[in-house]
Design an enzyme around this catalytic site. Structure first.
Site, short mmCIF file in Angstrom:
data_model
loop_
_atom_site.label_atom_id
_atom_site.label_comp_id
_atom_site.label_asym_id
_atom_site.label_seq_id
_atom_site.Cartn_x
_atom_site.Cartn_y
_atom_site.Cartn_z
N ASP A 226 0.83 -1.20 0.00
CA ASP A 226 0.00 0.00 0.00
C ASP A 226 0.87 1.26 0.00
O ASP A 226 1.85 1.35 0.75
CB ASP A 226 -0.87 -0.02 1.27
CG ASP A 226 -1.80 1.17 1.36
OD1 ASP A 226 -2.67 1.30 0.49
OD2 ASP A 226 -1.65 1.97 2.31
N GLU A 286 1.36 -0.79 -5.18
CA GLU A 286 0.46 0.33 -5.50
C GLU A 286 1.37 1.48 -5.94
O GLU A 286 1.73 2.35 -5.16
CB GLU A 286 -0.38 0.75 -4.30
CG GLU A 286 -1.46 1.74 -4.74
CD GLU A 286 -2.07 2.56 -3.61
OE1 GLU A 286 -3.13 3.16 -3.85
OE2 GLU A 286 -1.49 2.63 -2.52
C1 GLC Z 1 -3.94 3.38 -0.55
C2 GLC Z 1 -5.23 2.62 -0.46
C3 GLC Z 1 -6.32 3.57 -0.09
C4 GLC Z 1 -6.00 4.14 1.26
C5 GLC Z 1 -4.63 4.77 1.27
C6 GLC Z 1 -4.17 5.03 2.65
O1 GLC Z 1 -3.95 4.33 -1.53
O2 GLC Z 1 -5.48 1.97 -1.68
O3 GLC Z 1 -7.57 2.96 -0.07
O4 GLC Z 1 -6.96 5.09 1.63
O5 GLC Z 1 -3.66 3.92 0.70
O6 GLC Z 1 -3.81 3.84 3.29
#
Ligand code: GLC
Length: 564
Positions: A226, A286
């Protein structure tokens, strides 16, 4: 509009009921190259105890569905104990399951059941920040000399009343919050309830790497990392350049030069990868990159960082445009890495809406499936995408659950719309729960649901099953290279996946009008080839010839070519 689906090579495709038995890879590539990943947002997938929120037992009860669909790995978004400020992305204990989702024993049960069906589990690793309720942070904020003080990023303000830098939080406002106990500010890229960990502290790295070891022991096959762009910040806290205009949260736009994608990220990733390699695990990133060079960096100079950095340049291409997609695929291919394609997730408007023209959405949903599920690379699906689930955004602020929606309202309505309950059938609450679902079920569930679509050969779901079955069994789709053909066509995206004497030709009409195309594949090495339709939405599939192919609006035509 449902176009009649002619499935000429139906018999060639493996029966949909069987497990996706792993296909041996002659080049002994990692298992994740041939796997189809599927994101499960646990709150919204299946509710076994009828409290209105999905849970692990719910997921387990749907493994048969996932297996039949052709899913090889599920990524479960955070289900750890959490105050749920950001619906699990604020973790207060990395080594347990939140009671709302079940227990660690339920997790082990799920992992064992999934293994029997050849489905791997990927956990979401919230690596950048914890919850403000995590014991590490509670200790950290208690005093300047606390054991965990340096596990987070604490700084004095620039001047009285002025935060340490001008950095803007992704959730709106400053990234700095003044904490009265010690009179210092802590850094939070996301909500104030999500303080960032200090990755310059080796103790943080050790503790977090141990978290991954814990889950590997519980049978996990990898992690989705993440917010991995954001692990490090400039220690001197230089202000970010301010750009013109405002962002969707109403703050000044800035260039995140000093707190996004710092080079130090890569050192951590290399070490994290070493730990993953001990368990033959995969790291999915991500990774919000803006160029081929940035994307390439995430693979690591020696392919020793993230195996599957998700290509958000592809994902955020909102326009159905053959030249644009061609260009983006070329960018992904140019990195030399194994691409990772995504068209929707829990943070962005569903692909059904983003690509749909309001008239041909079902056909376009099939076209998008045919695109990213046949490309060279690993796809990551999002639950409900295979049904044509649509966005249902809140219409009143008091209904908003997402913290981003609460800050961004009314300009930005948040992410609730893409997180609505999975649509299993046309019964109450779409079969998701017998209680009150935490988010409303979109009215579309009456027709767009697993049960109804399973009995309709023309449904989006059946189309997904067919493409996925093809992709699991066809050697060219598994291992073939990618070659763009008819590169100047402004409307029709066509490409080959070539594997020795065979190739698969994928032809996608990305326009709303009928298109005529012809193929001369001599240069591609397939001058004289036997042509056999594998899957098409055309009423009349071309018979053995490719010099005159007529494509209805948004048509899909996939054919097998075999050298004569
Ligand atoms: C990432 C997740 C998102 C979350 C953010 C903070 O972007 O995909 O849903 O709000 O991280 O953890």
């Amino acid at each position: 509009m449902f176009t009649r689906l002619i499935f000429v090579a139906f018999l060639l495709v493996a029966p949909f009921t069987s497990a996706q038995t792993p296909v041996p890879d002659a080049q002994s590539h990692g298992w994740w190259r041939h796997a189809v990943f599927y994101e499960v947002y646990p709150r919204s997938f299946a509710d076994s105890n009828n409290d209105g929120i999905g849970d692990l037992k719910g997921i387990e009860s749907k493994l048969g569905y996932l297996q039949k669909l052709g899913v090889d790995a599920i990524w479960i978004t955070p289900c750890y104990p959490s105050p749920q400020v950001d619906f699990g992305y604020d973790v207060s204990d990395y080594e347990n399951i939140d009671p709302m989702y079940g227990t660690l024993a339920d997790f082990d049960h799920l992992a064992a059941a999934a293994k029997k069906r050849h489905i791997r589990i990927i956990m979401d690793f919230v690596i950048n920040h914890t919850s403000e309720q995590h014991p590490w942070f509670l200790d950290s904020k208690s005093s300047k000399t606390a054991e965990h003080r340096d596990w987070y990023i604490w700084r004095d303000g620039k001047d009285p009343g002025l935060p340490p830098s001008n950095w803007i939080s992704g959730f709106g406002g400053s990234t700095w919050k003044l904490d009265p106990t010690t009179g210092q500010y802590y850094y939070h890229y996301f909500a104030t309830a999500q303080p960032d960990l200090n990755w310059r502290n080796p103790a943080v790295e050790k503790a977090m790497f141990d978290v991954t070891r814990f889950w590997y022991k519980h049978g996990v096959s990898g992690f989705r990392l993440d917010a991995v762009d954001l692990l490090f910040e400039d220690p001197d806290l230089h202000d970010n350049p301010v750009l013109e205009g405002k962002n969707e949260m109403g703050d000044a736009k800035t260039l995140e030069k000093y707190n996004d994608k710092l080079p130090e990220n890569h050192d951590v990733l290399r070490r994290l990868r070493k730990v993953a390699d001990e368990s033959d695990a995969v790291l999915v990133g991500e990774t919000y990159t803006e160029s081929a060079a940035e994307l390439k960096e995430y693979y690591g100079d020696h392919n020793d960082e993230i195996q599957l950095p998700m290509d958000f340049m592809f994902c955020t291409l909102d326009k159905l445009s053959a030249p644009e997609f061609r260009k983006q695929i070329a960018i992904a291919e140019s990195t030399g890495g194994w691409p990772t394609y995504v068209i929707s997730n829990h943070d962005m408007q569903r692909s059904y809406v983003r690509y749909g023209d309001g008239k041909h959405n079902d056909q376009i949903a099939k076209l998008m499936a045919a695109l990213y599920l046949t490309l060279r690379g690993t796809p990551v699906m999002y639950y409900g995408e295979e049904l044509g689930m649509t966005n249902t955004d809140p219409t009143r602020k008091e209904d908003v659950k997402d913290p981003m929606g609460l800050t961004g309202w009314p300009g930005y309505k948040g992410r609730d719309g893409e997180r609505t309950p999975m649509q299993w059938n046309d019964g109450p609450n779409a079969g998701f729960t017998k209680g009150t679902p935490w988010l409303p079920v979109p009215p579309s569930y009456k027709t767009y649901n697993v049960a109804s679509e399973s009995s309709d050969p023309n449904s989006i779901l059946e189309f997904y099953r067919r493409v996925l079955a093809l992709r699991h069994r066809d050697p060219a789709l598994l291992n073939g290279d990618y070659l763009a053909v008819n590169e100047n066509d402004p409307n029709v995206l066509s490409f080959l996946r070539r594997d020795q004497n065979e190739a698969v030709l994928v032809v996608l009409n990305m326009s709303g009008s009928t298109q005529q195309v012809s193929f001369d594949l001599a240069q591609a090495g397939f001058a004289a080839a036997k042509v056999k339709t594998l899957l098409t939405t055309l009423d009349t599939a071309p018979r053995g010839r490719l010099d005159k192919v007529s494509l209805e609006p948004f048509a899909v035509y996939i054919a097998k070519l075999t050298k004569e």
